[in-house]
Design a protein around this motif. Structure first.
Motif, PDB file in Angstrom:
ATOM      1  N   THR A 126       0.853  -1.187   0.000  1.00 17.79           N
ATOM      2  CA  THR A 126       0.000   0.000   0.000  1.00 17.79           C
ATOM      3  C   THR A 126       0.886   1.233   0.000  1.00 17.79           C
ATOM      4  OG1 THR A 126      -0.145   0.061   2.411  1.00 17.79           O
ATOM      5  CG2 THR A 126      -1.888  -1.124   1.241  1.00 17.79           C
ATOM      6  N   GLY A 127       0.411   2.275  -0.638  1.00 19.28           N
ATOM      7  CA  GLY A 127       1.189   3.503  -0.711  1.00 19.28           C
ATOM      8  C   GLY A 127       0.377   4.610  -1.331  1.00 19.28           C
ATOM      9  N   HIS A 128       1.079   5.549  -1.948  1.00 14.96           N
ATOM     10  CA  HIS A 128       0.365   6.631  -2.607  1.00 14.96           C
ATOM     11  C   HIS A 128       1.231   7.257  -3.698  1.00 14.96           C
ATOM     12  CE1 HIS A 128       2.736   8.992   0.320  1.00 14.96           C
ATOM     13  NE2 HIS A 128       2.541  10.044  -0.456  1.00 14.96           N
ATOM     14  N   LEU A 129       0.571   7.970  -4.589  1.00 11.51           N
ATOM     15  CA  LEU A 129       1.246   8.764  -5.601  1.00 11.51           C
ATOM     16  C   LEU A 129       1.386  10.192  -5.082  1.00 11.51           C
ATOM     17  CD1 LEU A 129      -0.697   7.646  -8.827  1.00 11.51           C
ATOM     18  CD2 LEU A 129       1.461   6.723  -7.945  1.00 11.51           C
ATOM     19  N   ARG A 146      -4.335  19.161  -8.392  1.00 10.51           N
ATOM     20  CA  ARG A 146      -3.033  18.763  -7.861  1.00 10.51           C
ATOM     21  C   ARG A 146      -3.219  18.024  -6.536  1.00 10.51           C
ATOM     22  NH1 ARG A 146       1.459  23.410  -8.180  1.00 10.51           N
ATOM     23  NH2 ARG A 146       2.736  21.523  -8.048  1.00 10.51           N
ATOM     24  N   GLY A 147      -2.216  17.207  -6.188  1.00 14.60           N
ATOM     25  CA  GLY A 147      -2.256  16.499  -4.911  1.00 14.60           C
ATOM     26  C   GLY A 147      -1.662  15.121  -5.006  1.00 14.60           C
ATOM     27  N   GLY A 148      -2.326  14.149  -4.381  1.00 12.63           N
ATOM     28  CA  GLY A 148      -1.840  12.768  -4.367  1.00 12.63           C
ATOM     29  C   GLY A 148      -2.982  11.797  -4.550  1.00 12.63           C
ATOM     30  N   ALA A 149      -2.672  10.501  -4.487  1.00 14.03           N
ATOM     31  CA  ALA A 149      -3.710   9.477  -4.651  1.00 14.03           C
ATOM     32  C   ALA A 149      -3.247   8.181  -4.001  1.00 14.03           C
ATOM     33  CB  ALA A 149      -4.008   9.232  -6.128  1.00 14.03           C
ATOM     34  N   LEU A 160      -1.817  -2.239 -10.303  1.00 14.88           N
ATOM     35  CA  LEU A 160      -1.709  -1.009  -9.531  1.00 14.88           C
ATOM     36  C   LEU A 160      -3.098  -0.384  -9.482  1.00 14.88           C
ATOM     37  CD1 LEU A 160       0.150   1.159  -8.153  1.00 14.88           C
ATOM     38  CD2 LEU A 160       0.173   2.306 -10.386  1.00 14.88           C
ATOM     39  N   ALA A 161      -3.705  -0.390  -8.301  1.00 15.98           N
ATOM     40  CA  ALA A 161      -5.051   0.149  -8.144  1.00 15.98           C
ATOM     41  C   ALA A 161      -4.955   1.555  -7.570  1.00 15.98           C
ATOM     42  CB  ALA A 161      -5.883  -0.735  -7.222  1.00 15.98           C
ATOM     43  N   VAL A 162      -5.426   2.523  -8.335  1.00 14.69           N
ATOM     44  CA  VAL A 162      -5.431   3.918  -7.907  1.00 14.69           C
ATOM     45  C   VAL A 162      -6.826   4.247  -7.392  1.00 14.69           C
ATOM     46  CG1 VAL A 162      -5.073   6.312  -8.601  1.00 14.69           C
ATOM     47  CG2 VAL A 162      -3.707   4.487  -9.655  1.00 14.69           C
ATOM     48  N   ALA A 163      -6.918   4.693  -6.155  1.00 12.33           N
ATOM     49  CA  ALA A 163      -8.215   5.035  -5.566  1.00 12.33           C
ATOM     50  C   ALA A 163      -8.001   6.177  -4.588  1.00 12.33           C
ATOM     51  CB  ALA A 163      -8.846   3.830  -4.874  1.00 12.33           C
ATOM     52  N   GLU A 168      -7.477  14.161  -1.008  1.00  9.99           N
ATOM     53  CA  GLU A 168      -6.110  13.962  -1.515  1.00  9.99           C
ATOM     54  C   GLU A 168      -5.841  14.824  -2.737  1.00  9.99           C
ATOM     55  OE1 GLU A 168      -4.515   9.588  -0.316  1.00  9.99           O
ATOM     56  OE2 GLU A 168      -5.945   9.608  -1.965  1.00  9.99           O
ATOM     57  N   LEU A 169      -6.871  15.057  -3.541  1.00 13.99           N
ATOM     58  CA  LEU A 169      -6.752  15.896  -4.723  1.00 13.99           C
ATOM     59  C   LEU A 169      -7.605  17.146  -4.538  1.00 13.99           C
ATOM     60  CD1 LEU A 169      -7.047  13.174  -7.510  1.00 13.99           C
ATOM     61  CD2 LEU A 169      -4.970  14.403  -6.841  1.00 13.99           C
TER      62      LEU A 169
END
Length: 211
Positions: A126-129, A146-149, A160-163, A168-169
């Motif tokens: 688990t992590g984030h962009l 702008r931000g993260g995910a 890679l599941a982006v949620a 976050e954005l």
């Protein structure tokens, strides 16, 4: 002459608000050593289904999306285990869509890939962009996000599941968008990608440990 997009857009696609986020597996002790196979590994990623951006109940959908960059071994928690130097939404002949037309979503990169925890039982990280940055144009409406995910990555499949989660954005710039994308609005980005070592069908692995 195009007119600013107003309140009409806020009601479009309200059903998407109930979309289910990817489940996050239970974590053990925080990992501090991250081993990436073939590090540094050039990778490519292709969306396996629709990538969606939901903002105030309004949905933008991209059936084509790709990314590329590099994954590398690292240490720390959290740890920067890679970066995406190219991210695209839509493709020639297959633009992103919405009930108000076809938006364009050019991105600014790099986006960082950060690992937090590793579940050995499921080989899932688990992590984030970080550094997520794209500008959306829909008619006369132009807004920047702008931000993260939040993300999860499964070694078994290379998925890679982006949620992204609420907050976050953020919409940081908005012109002619009215209630569709006011400053401070918090869109949600979702999509699943298959990651492969560039030019091959090999799934790169990311393994966390805590020696």
């Amino acid at each position: 002459m195009q007119k600013p997009i107003g309140k009409l857009a806020t009601a479009a696609g309200a059903a998407a608000a109930s979309a289910v986020l990817a489940a996050v597996p239970a974590m053990a002790e925080p990992s501090t050593v991250w081993t990436v196979s073939g590090s540094p590994a050039a990778v490519s990623a292709t969306a396996t289904g629709h990538v969606t951006l939901v903002l105030n109940g309004f949905i933008m959908t991209c059936s084509k999306s790709t990314a590329s960059g590099t994954l590398r071994s690292a240490s720390g928690n959290p740890a920067a285990v890679g970066s995406l130097t190219s991210v695209t939404f839509g493709a020639p002949g297959t633009p992103c869509t919405s009930v108000l037309g076809s938006p364009t979503l050019p991105t600014s990169t790099p986006w960082g890939v950060v690992a937090h925890d590793y579940a050995a039982a499921t080989s899932t990280t688990t992590g984030h962009l970080t550094g997520v940055d794209f500008r959306t144009t829909l008619g006369a409406c132009v807004f920047r996000v702008r931000g993260g995910a939040s993300v999860t990555y499964a070694n078994a499949t290379g998925k890679l599941a982006v949620a992204s989660t609420d907050g976050e954005l953020t919409v940081v710039e908005s012109v002619n968008c009215g209630d569709l994308a006011p400053l401070g609005a918090r869109p949600v980005l979702r999509g699943d990608y298959l990651v492969r070592t560039a030019g091959t069908g090999v799934v790169p692995t990311v393994v966390g440990s805590h020696p």
